[in-house]
Design a protein around this motif. Structure first.
Motif, PDB file in Angstrom:
ATOM      1  N   SER A 131     -46.309  -4.040 -28.482  1.00  0.00           N
ATOM      2  CA  SER A 131     -47.553  -4.816 -28.967  1.00  0.00           C
ATOM      3  C   SER A 131     -48.954  -3.655 -29.366  1.00  0.00           C
ATOM      4  O   SER A 131     -49.325  -3.992 -30.448  1.00  0.00           O
ATOM      5  CB  SER A 131     -48.023  -5.996 -28.066  1.00  0.00           C
ATOM      6  OG  SER A 131     -47.137  -6.697 -27.781  1.00  0.00           O
ATOM      7  N   LEU A 132     -49.218  -2.971 -28.631  1.00  0.00           N
ATOM      8  CA  LEU A 132     -50.242  -2.122 -28.780  1.00  0.00           C
ATOM      9  C   LEU A 132     -49.907  -1.253 -29.889  1.00  0.00           C
ATOM     10  O   LEU A 132     -51.039  -1.010 -30.963  1.00  0.00           O
ATOM     11  CB  LEU A 132     -50.751  -1.348 -27.528  1.00  0.00           C
ATOM     12  CG  LEU A 132     -51.444  -2.254 -26.275  1.00  0.00           C
ATOM     13  CD1 LEU A 132     -51.402  -1.504 -25.229  1.00  0.00           C
ATOM     14  CD2 LEU A 132     -52.725  -2.594 -26.773  1.00  0.00           C
ATOM     15  N   VAL A 133     -48.823  -0.497 -29.988  1.00  0.00           N
ATOM     16  CA  VAL A 133     -48.503   0.442 -30.888  1.00  0.00           C
ATOM     17  C   VAL A 133     -48.397  -0.266 -32.102  1.00  0.00           C
ATOM     18  O   VAL A 133     -48.753   0.389 -33.307  1.00  0.00           O
ATOM     19  CB  VAL A 133     -47.423   1.311 -30.567  1.00  0.00           C
ATOM     20  CG1 VAL A 133     -45.948   0.621 -30.619  1.00  0.00           C
ATOM     21  CG2 VAL A 133     -47.344   2.752 -31.097  1.00  0.00           C
ATOM     22  N   GLU A 134     -47.759  -1.300 -32.198  1.00  0.00           N
ATOM     23  CA  GLU A 134     -47.456  -2.054 -33.618  1.00  0.00           C
ATOM     24  C   GLU A 134     -48.986  -2.476 -34.110  1.00  0.00           C
ATOM     25  O   GLU A 134     -48.949  -2.759 -35.437  1.00  0.00           O
ATOM     26  CB  GLU A 134     -46.407  -3.190 -33.329  1.00  0.00           C
ATOM     27  CG  GLU A 134     -45.191  -2.869 -33.200  1.00  0.00           C
ATOM     28  CD  GLU A 134     -44.077  -3.475 -33.784  1.00  0.00           C
ATOM     29  OE1 GLU A 134     -44.091  -4.551 -33.880  1.00  0.00           O
ATOM     30  OE2 GLU A 134     -43.128  -2.700 -33.743  1.00  0.00           O
ATOM     31  N   GLN A 135     -49.958  -2.887 -33.526  1.00  0.00           N
ATOM     32  CA  GLN A 135     -51.194  -2.996 -33.858  1.00  0.00           C
ATOM     33  C   GLN A 135     -52.098  -1.812 -34.171  1.00  0.00           C
ATOM     34  O   GLN A 135     -53.206  -1.951 -34.654  1.00  0.00           O
ATOM     35  CB  GLN A 135     -52.154  -4.041 -32.930  1.00  0.00           C
ATOM     36  CG  GLN A 135     -52.646  -3.256 -31.642  1.00  0.00           C
ATOM     37  CD  GLN A 135     -53.248  -4.326 -30.986  1.00  0.00           C
ATOM     38  OE1 GLN A 135     -52.936  -5.561 -31.056  1.00  0.00           O
ATOM     39  NE2 GLN A 135     -54.335  -4.192 -30.439  1.00  0.00           N
ATOM     40  N   GLY A 136     -51.263  -0.516 -34.097  1.00  0.00           N
ATOM     41  CA  GLY A 136     -52.116   0.366 -34.611  1.00  0.00           C
ATOM     42  C   GLY A 136     -52.557   1.347 -33.709  1.00  0.00           C
ATOM     43  O   GLY A 136     -53.547   2.328 -34.058  1.00  0.00           O
ATOM     44  N   ASP A 137     -52.786   0.778 -32.485  1.00  0.00           N
ATOM     45  CA  ASP A 137     -53.299   1.657 -31.434  1.00  0.00           C
ATOM     46  C   ASP A 137     -52.353   3.024 -30.935  1.00  0.00           C
ATOM     47  O   ASP A 137     -51.283   2.874 -31.033  1.00  0.00           O
ATOM     48  CB  ASP A 137     -53.642   0.756 -30.099  1.00  0.00           C
ATOM     49  CG  ASP A 137     -54.624  -0.321 -30.362  1.00  0.00           C
ATOM     50  OD1 ASP A 137     -55.600  -0.177 -31.486  1.00  0.00           O
ATOM     51  OD2 ASP A 137     -54.496  -1.560 -29.857  1.00  0.00           O
ATOM     52  N   ILE A 138     -53.122   4.143 -30.580  1.00  0.00           N
ATOM     53  CA  ILE A 138     -52.464   5.137 -29.940  1.00  0.00           C
ATOM     54  C   ILE A 138     -52.317   4.961 -28.626  1.00  0.00           C
ATOM     55  O   ILE A 138     -53.330   4.614 -28.044  1.00  0.00           O
ATOM     56  CB  ILE A 138     -53.289   6.370 -30.230  1.00  0.00           C
ATOM     57  CG1 ILE A 138     -53.631   6.682 -31.719  1.00  0.00           C
ATOM     58  CG2 ILE A 138     -52.454   7.360 -29.589  1.00  0.00           C
ATOM     59  CD1 ILE A 138     -54.926   7.553 -31.957  1.00  0.00           C
ATOM     60  N   VAL A 139     -51.022   4.790 -28.113  1.00  0.00           N
ATOM     61  CA  VAL A 139     -50.766   4.342 -26.465  1.00  0.00           C
ATOM     62  C   VAL A 139     -50.238   5.482 -25.923  1.00  0.00           C
ATOM     63  O   VAL A 139     -49.378   6.462 -26.049  1.00  0.00           O
ATOM     64  CB  VAL A 139     -49.778   3.087 -26.464  1.00  0.00           C
ATOM     65  CG1 VAL A 139     -49.483   2.718 -25.371  1.00  0.00           C
ATOM     66  CG2 VAL A 139     -50.138   2.245 -27.536  1.00  0.00           C
ATOM     67  N   ILE A 140     -50.854   5.759 -24.497  1.00  0.00           N
ATOM     68  CA  ILE A 140     -50.333   6.472 -23.756  1.00  0.00           C
ATOM     69  C   ILE A 140     -49.637   5.730 -22.604  1.00  0.00           C
ATOM     70  O   ILE A 140     -50.175   5.045 -21.879  1.00  0.00           O
ATOM     71  CB  ILE A 140     -51.434   7.408 -23.083  1.00  0.00           C
ATOM     72  CG1 ILE A 140     -52.357   8.221 -24.062  1.00  0.00           C
ATOM     73  CG2 ILE A 140     -51.083   8.425 -22.047  1.00  0.00           C
ATOM     74  CD1 ILE A 140     -53.800   8.246 -23.544  1.00  0.00           C
ATOM     75  N   ALA A 141     -48.198   6.180 -22.312  1.00  0.00           N
ATOM     76  CA  ALA A 141     -47.328   5.273 -21.421  1.00  0.00           C
ATOM     77  C   ALA A 141     -46.602   6.135 -20.946  1.00  0.00           C
ATOM     78  O   ALA A 141     -46.185   7.115 -21.001  1.00  0.00           O
ATOM     79  CB  ALA A 141     -47.043   4.136 -22.288  1.00  0.00           C
ATOM     80  N   VAL A 142     -45.962   5.258 -19.752  1.00  0.00           N
ATOM     81  CA  VAL A 142     -44.743   5.921 -19.008  1.00  0.00           C
ATOM     82  C   VAL A 142     -45.368   7.276 -18.291  1.00  0.00           C
ATOM     83  O   VAL A 142     -44.421   8.282 -18.478  1.00  0.00           O
ATOM     84  CB  VAL A 142     -43.640   5.871 -19.535  1.00  0.00           C
ATOM     85  CG1 VAL A 142     -42.409   6.154 -18.678  1.00  0.00           C
ATOM     86  CG2 VAL A 142     -43.308   4.481 -20.438  1.00  0.00           C
TER      87      VAL A 142
END
Ligand code: ADP
Ligand code: CP
Length: 313
Positions: free
Chosen positions: A179-190
């Motif tokens: 959801s975060l990436v699809e709303q255009g945010d840069i996500v740091i995960a895993v």
């Protein structure tokens, strides 16, 4: 430049280049962010996965040194969570700084991520994941005699403590990450391959292990429907006959060809092999997919298919 959704796994050299101080690691990440921002500028959705081997090993050692009744040592899964917060925070700062410099208006966020593993995974009987600092062989053997920890030689680079590294089965937060990436945010995960957890009657509980971040990045890339899995490391290309006079770089290669090279033992276990296995697995999934293995410095060119090892089905 290819467009779409990309999962990028950052190799150890993107964070720590020898000096383990917070300052040095943050400086290394600022250089990393300068490279990543070239991709972000192209409006590509990215999820950043990072390693934690050196950092989680150091956190674990620090627990033991300061252990007392009032300051109990934290277990390995919790140290993994600490490493996600620490490195995620550093990456956030570094990326925000680079975004500001390039006048890009985007949000960056870290998701503390739990990764479900199988408690019956054979890895729990055979620790292979190197963590923490390197030791000389005699030092490592002494530590093995004094503690219950297992140490092994790490791909010709010295001896390190090894811990179980089970295969990631699922990523608990993958929908939130998507959801975060699809709303255009840069996500740091895993980060660090995720915090290893198992299902129990009370819910998820931590288990002492460190998951391979390349396998976890591959699993995340599948679950968020990424078009490209990018694995960044210290070399520009994957090679056959690596480090030998007849070494040959692989530019465009298929999963089947890589499998043949695996049979010839072209890729070192614990270093290049997991990256190759993750790439093969990813490109064999549904839809049009590719994987790239290259260095941080060549990532932009690699996305334009002008550098790096480009792996297709
Ligand atoms: N066949 C190969 N081609 C290229 N690099 C290889 C090969 N076999 C082993 N390597 C080594 O593997 C390293 C990547 O593994 P590693 O350092 O463990 O990964 P990470 O960058 O994720 O920390 C490369 O930098 C290189 O030194
Ligand atoms: N968790 C993990 O794979 O870390 P490294 O890439 O630092 O070994």
């Amino acid at each position: 430049m290819t467009r779409g959704k990309i999962v990028i796994a950052l190799g150890g050299n993107a964070i720590q280049t020898g000096d383990a101080t917070a300052k040095a690691q943050q400086e290394a990440l600022e250089k990393t962010a300068e490279q990543l921002v070239k991709i972000i500028e192209k409006n590509i959705d990215i999820v950043i996965v990072h390693g934690n081997g050196p950092q989680v090993g150091n956190i674990l050692l620090q627990q033991k040194v300061a252990e007392s009744e009032k300051t109990p040592a934290m277990p390995l899964d919790t140290c993994g969570a600490m490493s996600q917060g620490m490195i995620g925070y550093w990456i956030e700062n570094a990326i925000e700084k680079a975004l500001k410099k390039h006048n890009i208006n985007k949000e960056v966020v870290t998701v503390v991520t739990r990764v479900v593993v199988d408690e019956k995974d054979e890895a729990f009987n055979n620790p292979t994941k190197p963590i923490g600092p390197f030791y000389a062989e005699d030092e490592a053997r002494k530590l093995m005699n004094e503690t219950k920890a297992v140490f092994k030689e790490d791909a010709g680079r010295g001896w390190r403590r090894v811990v179980p590294s089970p295969i990631p089965v699922s990523i608990h937060e993958h929908r939130v990450i998507n959801s975060l990436v699809e709303q255009g945010d840069i996500v740091i995960a895993v980060g660090g391959g995720g915090i290893p957890v198992i299902h129990s009657e009370e819910g998820l509980i931590g288990i002492e292990a460190v998951i391979d971040k390349d396998f976890a990045a591959q699993k995340l890339a599948e679950l968020v429907g990424a078009d490209i899995l990018v694995i960044l490391t210290a070399v520009d290309f994957v090679y056959v006959n690596f480090n030998q006079p007849n070494q040959k770089k692989l530019e465009f290669v298929t999963a089947d060809e890589l499998e043949e090279y695996i049979k010839e033992q072209q890729f070192a276990a614990g270093s290049m092999l997991p990256k190759i296995e993750a790439a093969i697995h990813f490109v064999r999934g549904n839809g049009e997919r590719k994987a790239i293995i290259t260095s941080l410095e060549r990532v932009y060119e690699a996305l334009e298919e002008k550098a790096g090892t480009i792996i297709s089905r």
